[in-house]
Design a protein around this motif. Structure first.
Motif, PDB file in Angstrom:
ATOM      1  N   GLY A 135      53.598  24.180 -21.192  1.00  0.00           N
ATOM      2  CA  GLY A 135      53.173  24.371 -19.817  1.00  0.00           C
ATOM      3  C   GLY A 135      51.680  24.309 -19.603  1.00  0.00           C
ATOM      4  O   GLY A 135      51.218  24.353 -18.464  1.00  0.00           O
ATOM      5  N   ARG A 136      50.923  24.217 -20.688  1.00  0.00           N
ATOM      6  CA  ARG A 136      49.466  24.160 -20.541  1.00  0.00           C
ATOM      7  C   ARG A 136      49.051  22.763 -20.085  1.00  0.00           C
ATOM      8  O   ARG A 136      49.423  21.766 -20.680  1.00  0.00           O
ATOM      9  CB  ARG A 136      48.782  24.486 -21.863  1.00  0.00           C
ATOM     10  N   SER A 137      48.258  22.712 -19.053  1.00  0.00           N
ATOM     11  CA  SER A 137      47.877  21.416 -18.495  1.00  0.00           C
ATOM     12  C   SER A 137      46.414  21.075 -18.692  1.00  0.00           C
ATOM     13  O   SER A 137      45.983  19.976 -18.342  1.00  0.00           O
ATOM     14  CB  SER A 137      48.195  21.389 -16.987  1.00  0.00           C
ATOM     15  N   ARG A 138      45.635  21.987 -19.274  1.00  0.00           N
ATOM     16  CA  ARG A 138      44.200  21.706 -19.416  1.00  0.00           C
ATOM     17  C   ARG A 138      43.973  20.648 -20.482  1.00  0.00           C
ATOM     18  O   ARG A 138      44.757  20.487 -21.412  1.00  0.00           O
ATOM     19  CB  ARG A 138      43.436  22.978 -19.774  1.00  0.00           C
ATOM     20  N   HIS A 139      42.867  19.924 -20.324  1.00  0.00           N
ATOM     21  CA  HIS A 139      42.487  18.897 -21.293  1.00  0.00           C
ATOM     22  C   HIS A 139      41.874  19.549 -22.526  1.00  0.00           C
ATOM     23  O   HIS A 139      41.068  20.473 -22.417  1.00  0.00           O
ATOM     24  CB  HIS A 139      41.456  17.934 -20.699  1.00  0.00           C
ATOM     25  N   ALA A 194      46.923  15.892 -27.324  1.00  0.00           N
ATOM     26  CA  ALA A 194      47.605  16.611 -26.249  1.00  0.00           C
ATOM     27  C   ALA A 194      47.641  18.100 -26.572  1.00  0.00           C
ATOM     28  O   ALA A 194      47.814  18.496 -27.729  1.00  0.00           O
ATOM     29  CB  ALA A 194      49.016  16.068 -26.081  1.00  0.00           C
ATOM     30  N   GLU A 195      47.487  18.931 -25.540  1.00  0.00           N
ATOM     31  CA  GLU A 195      47.358  20.373 -25.732  1.00  0.00           C
ATOM     32  C   GLU A 195      48.511  20.982 -26.538  1.00  0.00           C
ATOM     33  O   GLU A 195      48.264  21.718 -27.502  1.00  0.00           O
ATOM     34  CB  GLU A 195      47.239  21.065 -24.367  1.00  0.00           C
TER      35      GLU A 195
END
Length: 434
Positions: free
Chosen positions: A57-61, A275-276
């Motif tokens: 669910g983490r969307s930060r770069h 990707a995170e």
């Protein structure tokens, strides 16, 4: 050793025709080679899957080059292997190919690679318009150039106006599955250092050595710390092949800092960030908690048994191959079976790849994919193909005390033996009378 134009279809930097040019011998374009790394073929470790799912669910770069947690985990990983490392001398990327591309671009000059070498090494020099010059390996191992052949190659390239700057090598090797003896490695590293070369040590397979208590594996970074960058693709030991992540350890000092900065510039231009969720999983794996180390130990033990069974089958048929010492593969030379293969219209590595792929029902990339001569009848065989067809069969291999006795593994080994035994029998029939 004529310096070739990068567009020359016979350039040794592109032995597999990876840019779609015609193969020597009229095979037509061979655009796609084998996967970069032989997969382990096993179900994803549940604890690792849980870590990735929790981060989904983490969307930060992620920062280019890796975030703090991943870099700290990489430092700990190398510290435990006797290589002191600090976060500002580490970079991460979505797979080792991105790191090698960035390193090749940052260092400049011509590239030297052992013959054979991993299928993905030379194309990155070619992509940058640089020659990649192959260097013969010693008889006892692959992955590391013979020191005398290395010196001669450097001399000839310079005499013809070249600028060799980078040597890529691997102590635990793909495709040969061998581990370079320390004395051979020391001589090669000494020769490379004397010629002012920078070394990239691909250590993707170092944690897959079959007999770690009997095999001495040294990193070139221990011998020439100021001129070696270590690269490790985590798909070798820690992550599934479909989760691209790799780490690089740069030399200490000003030279290492400058190279690290240039590599980050290239990775930034490529937007090559992990990707995170995969970065979180990679950091977890590199911390080497109990579930990860237990799975790695079990996986290495399983693939070692499969590799040695496959080695026995290949040698019994009269083919040549060094005993596998690491990884999930072996590299076989079928030259002694050439008469039988010729009767099947197989005369080179591409035809051998097609023939064995059809007979075995699994991919069997020919040696031309790894920089060997097209005329040489060499092939890399993957042990993952012996584990079975379903996730359940493959998981059963991992927990069975006698995986070679499982019915689906026995069937796969019988199929392998049958194909090679038929070639041996045909070769004997084609032998001239004495």
């Amino acid at each position: 050793m004529r310096r070739r134009d990068p567009g020359d279809s016979a350039d040794p930097a592109d032995p597999a025709g990876l840019e779609g040019r015609a193969e020597p011998g009229g095979h037509g374009p061979v655009r796609y080679g084998p996967s970069a790394l032989p997969e382990d073929g096993l179900p994803v470790l549940p604890e690792l899957a849980a870590v990735l799912a929790a981060a989904a669910g983490r969307s930060r770069h992620r920062a280019i080059g890796g975030g703090t947690d991943l870099l700290d985990a990489a430092c700990g990983y190398w510290m435990r292997r006797g290589l002191p490392t600090w976060p500002d001398h580490v970079a991460a990327a979505p797979g080792a190919p991105a790191l090698l591309l960035a390193l090749t671009a940052a260092l400049g000059g011509d590239v030297l690679v052992p013959r054979p070498c991993a299928a993905w090494w030379a194309p990155y020099a070619r992509l940058l318009g640089r020659p990649a010059f192959p260097v013969a390996t010693p008889a006892e191992c692959g992955g590391v150039p013979d020191p005398y052949a290395l010196l001669e190659t450097v001399r000839r390239v310079r005499a013809e106006g070249g600028d060799p700057r980078l040597l890529v090598l691997s102590v635990a090797d793909d495709p040969t599955a061998t581990v370079a003896p320390p004395e051979v490695l020391h001589e090669t590293v000494e020769a490379a250092g004397g010629e002012g070369l920078h070394l990239v040590s691909d250590e993707t397979w170092r944690d897959t050595v079959h007999a770690p208590h009997e095999t001495v594996l040294l990193s070139p970074a221990e011998m020439l710390p100021d001129r070696v960058t270590v690269v490790s693709d985590l798909a070798g030991a820690f992550l599934p092949a479909g989760w691209p992540a790799a780490i690089a350890r740069f030399p200490a000092g000003s030279t290492g800092r400058a190279l690290h900065a240039r590599v980050l510039d290239v990775l930034t231009a490529l937007d090559a960030r992990i990707a995170e969720p995969i970065a979180v999983a990679a950091a977890y794996a590199l911390d080497e908690p109990g579930p990860v180390t237990e799975r790695l130990t079990a996986s290495v033990r399983l693939h070692a048994r499969l590799a040695h069974a496959a080695h026995a089958a290949v040698v019994a048929a009269g083919a040549l191959t060094l005993p596998p010492q690491a990884g999930r593969h072996l590299y076989a030379d079928l030259a002694p079976l050439r008469p039988a293969l010729a009767a099947q219209d197989v005369s080179d590595a591409q035809e051998l790849e097609d023939f064995l792929g059809t007979r075995l029902g699994v991919p069997a990339p020919g040696g031309h994919r790894f920089g060997d001569d097209l005329d040489a009848l060499r092939v890399r065989l993957s042990t993952a193909e012996l584990l079975g067809d379903t996730q359940e069969e493959r998981a059963e291999c991992l927990v069975s005390p006698e995986p070679l006795e499982l019915p689906h593994v026995q069937r796969a080994l019988i199929s392998l033996r049958s194909v090679f035994d038929d070639l041996r029998d045909d070769a004997q029939r084609w032998e001239p009378p004495r």
